[in-house]
Design an enzyme around this catalytic site. Sequence first.
Site, short mmCIF file in Angstrom:
data_model
loop_
_atom_site.label_atom_id
_atom_site.label_comp_id
_atom_site.label_asym_id
_atom_site.label_seq_id
_atom_site.Cartn_x
_atom_site.Cartn_y
_atom_site.Cartn_z
N THR A 133 0.87 -1.18 0.00
CA THR A 133 0.00 0.00 0.00
C THR A 133 0.90 1.22 0.00
O THR A 133 1.66 1.45 0.94
CB THR A 133 -0.91 0.02 1.23
N LYS A 207 -7.08 1.00 -2.95
CA LYS A 207 -6.67 0.47 -1.65
C LYS A 207 -6.80 1.53 -0.56
O LYS A 207 -7.19 1.22 0.58
CB LYS A 207 -5.24 -0.06 -1.72
N LYS A 275 0.63 4.59 8.59
CA LYS A 275 1.22 5.03 7.32
C LYS A 275 0.15 5.16 6.24
O LYS A 275 0.08 6.17 5.53
CB LYS A 275 2.31 4.05 6.89
#
EC number: 1.1.1.31
Length: 334
Positions: A133, A207, A275
């Site tokens: 990701t 995503k 993150k």
Amino acid sequence: MPLLLRRFPSPSVVSSFFLRRSMASSTISSDIITPSNTKIGWIGTGVMGRSMCGHLIKAGYTVTVFNRTISKAQTLIDMGANVADSPNSVAEQSDVVFTIVGYPSDVRHVLLDPKSGALSGLRQGGVLVDMTTSEPSLAEEIAKAASFKNCFSIDAPVSGGDLGAKNGKLSIFAGGDETTVKRLDPLFSLMGKVNFMGTSGKGQFAKLANQITIASTMLGLVEGLIYAHKAGLDVKKFLEAISTGAAGSKSIDLYGDRILKRDFDPGFYVNHFVKDLGICLNECQRMGLALPGLALAQQLYLSLKAHGEGDLGTQALLLALERLNNVSVQSSDS
């Protein structure tokens, strides 16, 4: 462990499997990826990558792996994987190179470093598949760099956690050339279901939207549990009751039982989720979007990091809400 190197003809003499197919569409239906014609590289053998790569080895593919901490690749080595000493070396021995690492900076290093990066070792017609990701803009940058070298790049982050990885049931969000994504289906299908989302970077956008949804769903789950606990309900019975109603969700299926058992082992790390949510917030700022639920979830997950809980799984969000309310949710079976 010595590398098992293969001698390849010069790209000027013969092109790779993928380049042949891009130039001769008539071979697409017959020239399907198989263990006999396609060598696989795999970079990143953590919680997710280890299981995902394992499916390819079990299917008979020759796989060369690289991980900074080689002990994390030992299970794959025991299954028959070759080991390389750099991403560049992985690519030199592979037709398709998969990456699933921690952060965008890691992606940039393992793929684009001019000396040790995978792209520098990839032959003409080879394919990079980044399943981390990461930032959509980085996916676009990688695709441009790969195209300049007559190679292909697909951004294909995944969702489904450690159980999805182990069971080959991941949802894969693919961005890039649609024909290339279709050609890769024999590999993707071993790991889960591929969903083509559009051009380069669109897999990452999908995503990130997925992570926004998960953050709000997880927050709703733990808030519901804390409310049920404070109201004097048996939280196990409560979860069983809502799981078959409108409040049922994948988060309950994957994490409900773990939360009740206070099992906070990572299927997906808090650090990595922070993150992801940070990338989401940056993209929201760029787009001019206000998503308050996302911002709140990010703050709560950051509080877990502040308490030294970044290496726990995302279901540890319960701990942040417990501290906020001075309660401790316990199942009757605990």
